[in-house]
Design an enzyme around this catalytic site. Structure first.
Site, PDB file in Angstrom:
ATOM      1  N   ARG A 107     -12.614  -7.208   9.111  1.00  0.00           N
ATOM      2  CA  ARG A 107     -11.753  -6.915  10.264  1.00  0.00           C
ATOM      3  C   ARG A 107     -11.841  -5.462  10.686  1.00  0.00           C
ATOM      4  O   ARG A 107     -11.637  -5.123  11.859  1.00  0.00           O
ATOM      5  CB  ARG A 107     -10.311  -7.338   9.981  1.00  0.00           C
ATOM      6  CG  ARG A 107     -10.114  -8.848  10.001  1.00  0.00           C
ATOM      7  CD  ARG A 107      -8.676  -9.215   9.741  1.00  0.00           C
ATOM      8  NE  ARG A 107      -8.243  -8.848   8.406  1.00  0.00           N
ATOM      9  CZ  ARG A 107      -8.232  -9.674   7.361  1.00  0.00           C
ATOM     10  NH1 ARG A 107      -8.563 -10.921   7.509  1.00  0.00           N
ATOM     11  NH2 ARG A 107      -7.862  -9.258   6.168  1.00  0.00           N
ATOM     12  N   GLU A 157      -6.033  -6.953  -8.302  1.00  0.00           N
ATOM     13  CA  GLU A 157      -4.972  -7.461  -9.163  1.00  0.00           C
ATOM     14  C   GLU A 157      -5.588  -8.277 -10.314  1.00  0.00           C
ATOM     15  O   GLU A 157      -5.234  -8.118 -11.474  1.00  0.00           O
ATOM     16  CB  GLU A 157      -4.033  -8.338  -8.324  1.00  0.00           C
ATOM     17  CG  GLU A 157      -2.676  -8.518  -8.929  1.00  0.00           C
ATOM     18  CD  GLU A 157      -1.795  -9.380  -8.019  1.00  0.00           C
ATOM     19  OE1 GLU A 157      -2.150  -9.576  -6.847  1.00  0.00           O
ATOM     20  OE2 GLU A 157      -0.770  -9.853  -8.529  1.00  0.00           O
TER      21      GLU A 157
HETATM   22  P1  AMP Z   1      -5.854  -3.284  -0.327  1.00  0.00           P
HETATM   23  O1  AMP Z   1      -7.136  -2.889  -1.001  1.00  0.00           O
HETATM   24  O2  AMP Z   1      -4.870  -3.899  -1.273  1.00  0.00           O
HETATM   25  O3  AMP Z   1      -5.253  -2.153   0.483  1.00  0.00           O
HETATM   26  O4  AMP Z   1      -6.205  -4.474   0.651  1.00  0.00           O
HETATM   27  C1  AMP Z   1      -6.689  -4.188   1.896  1.00  0.00           C
HETATM   28  C2  AMP Z   1      -7.555  -5.299   2.433  1.00  0.00           C
HETATM   29  O5  AMP Z   1      -7.035  -6.602   2.197  1.00  0.00           O
HETATM   30  C3  AMP Z   1      -7.642  -5.117   3.907  1.00  0.00           C
HETATM   31  O6  AMP Z   1      -9.001  -5.251   4.299  1.00  0.00           O
HETATM   32  C4  AMP Z   1      -6.761  -6.182   4.501  1.00  0.00           C
HETATM   33  O7  AMP Z   1      -7.405  -6.774   5.590  1.00  0.00           O
HETATM   34  C5  AMP Z   1      -6.537  -7.198   3.390  1.00  0.00           C
HETATM   35  N1  AMP Z   1      -5.104  -7.510   3.138  1.00  0.00           N
HETATM   36  C6  AMP Z   1      -4.408  -7.237   2.016  1.00  0.00           C
HETATM   37  N2  AMP Z   1      -3.147  -7.656   2.084  1.00  0.00           N
HETATM   38  C7  AMP Z   1      -2.991  -8.212   3.305  1.00  0.00           C
HETATM   39  C8  AMP Z   1      -1.889  -8.815   4.009  1.00  0.00           C
HETATM   40  N3  AMP Z   1      -0.666  -8.949   3.456  1.00  0.00           N
HETATM   41  N4  AMP Z   1      -2.111  -9.249   5.265  1.00  0.00           N
HETATM   42  C9  AMP Z   1      -3.327  -9.125   5.832  1.00  0.00           C
HETATM   43  N5  AMP Z   1      -4.398  -8.580   5.227  1.00  0.00           N
HETATM   44  C10 AMP Z   1      -4.246  -8.120   3.980  1.00  0.00           C
END
Ligand code: AMP
Length: 176
Positions: A64, A101
């Site tokens: 995205r 996680e």
């Molecule tokens: P993080 O590494 O945990 O910051 O996860 C970020 C990635 O996971 C991004 O590319 C987001 O598109 C996706 N992502 C994680 N959590 C969500 C959520 N609650 N809603 C939408 N996309 C998420």
């Protein structure tokens, strides 16, 4: 298209409970992408924030993040770097793995993505725990980039993802 300041972008983010697994509230950005006014407003507002910062390349995180990186790059007169999942890029790559996680994941860029220390803006649609963005920023620096800032359409502030980007300039348009 002019940015209509009256457009409330939060109205274009759809909450989808229990996706992709129970307990996760997924922030679905497809309504925003599908609206010419909302998408234009989002890109224009982020680009405004970075005007005159000398951004040469916008790096988008698969997948995205690509949508935002391409549109922002055109607005800022910059090029695009795709930050991809492992095994997708055809030329010589460097990669960095990071903890999830459960288990781990890896991001990859071409080794010559920013050969001359270019000023790079890193972008993704959303920051949750911050692991993906932190690894991507570090990887871009390994590839020679000067990561001047990291930006997101959506920040889930209650997950404290910014902590993983400590010391970096971070900008998000919509905070929850
Ligand atoms: P993080 O590494 O945990 O910051 O996860 C970020 C990635 O996971 C991004 O590319 C987001 O598109 C996706 N992502 C994680 N959590 C969500 C959520 N609650 N809603 C939408 N996309 C998420």
């Amino acid at each position: 298209m002019a940015d209509d300041a009256a457009v409330d972008l939060k109205n274009f983010i759809r909450d989808v409970p229990d996706f992709p697994k129970p307990g996760i509230l997924f922030k679905d950005i497809t309504p925003l992408l599908a609206s010419p006014e909302a998408f234009n407003a989002a890109i224009t507002r982020i680009a405004e924030h970075y005007r005159d910062r000398g951004i040469q390349l916008v790096a988008g995180i698969e997948s995205r993040g690509f949508l935002f990186a391409a549109a922002l790059a055109l607005k800022l007169g910059a090029g695009v770097i795709p930050v991809r999942k492992k095994g997708k890029l055809p030329y010589k790559t460097i990669s960095l793995s990071y903890d999830l996680e459960y288990g781990s994941d890896a991001v990859e860029v071409h080794e010559d993505a920013a050969p001359n220390g270019e000023k790079v803006l890193l972008v993704d649609d959303l920051i949750a725990t911050g692991g993906t963005a932190a690894a991507s920023a570090e990887l871009l620096e390994k590839a020679g980039a000067q990561v001047v800032s990291v930006c997101f359409l959506v920040e889930l502030a209650f997950l404290n993802g910014r902590d993983k980007l400590a010391g970096r300039d971070v900008h998000s348009l919509l905070v929850y």
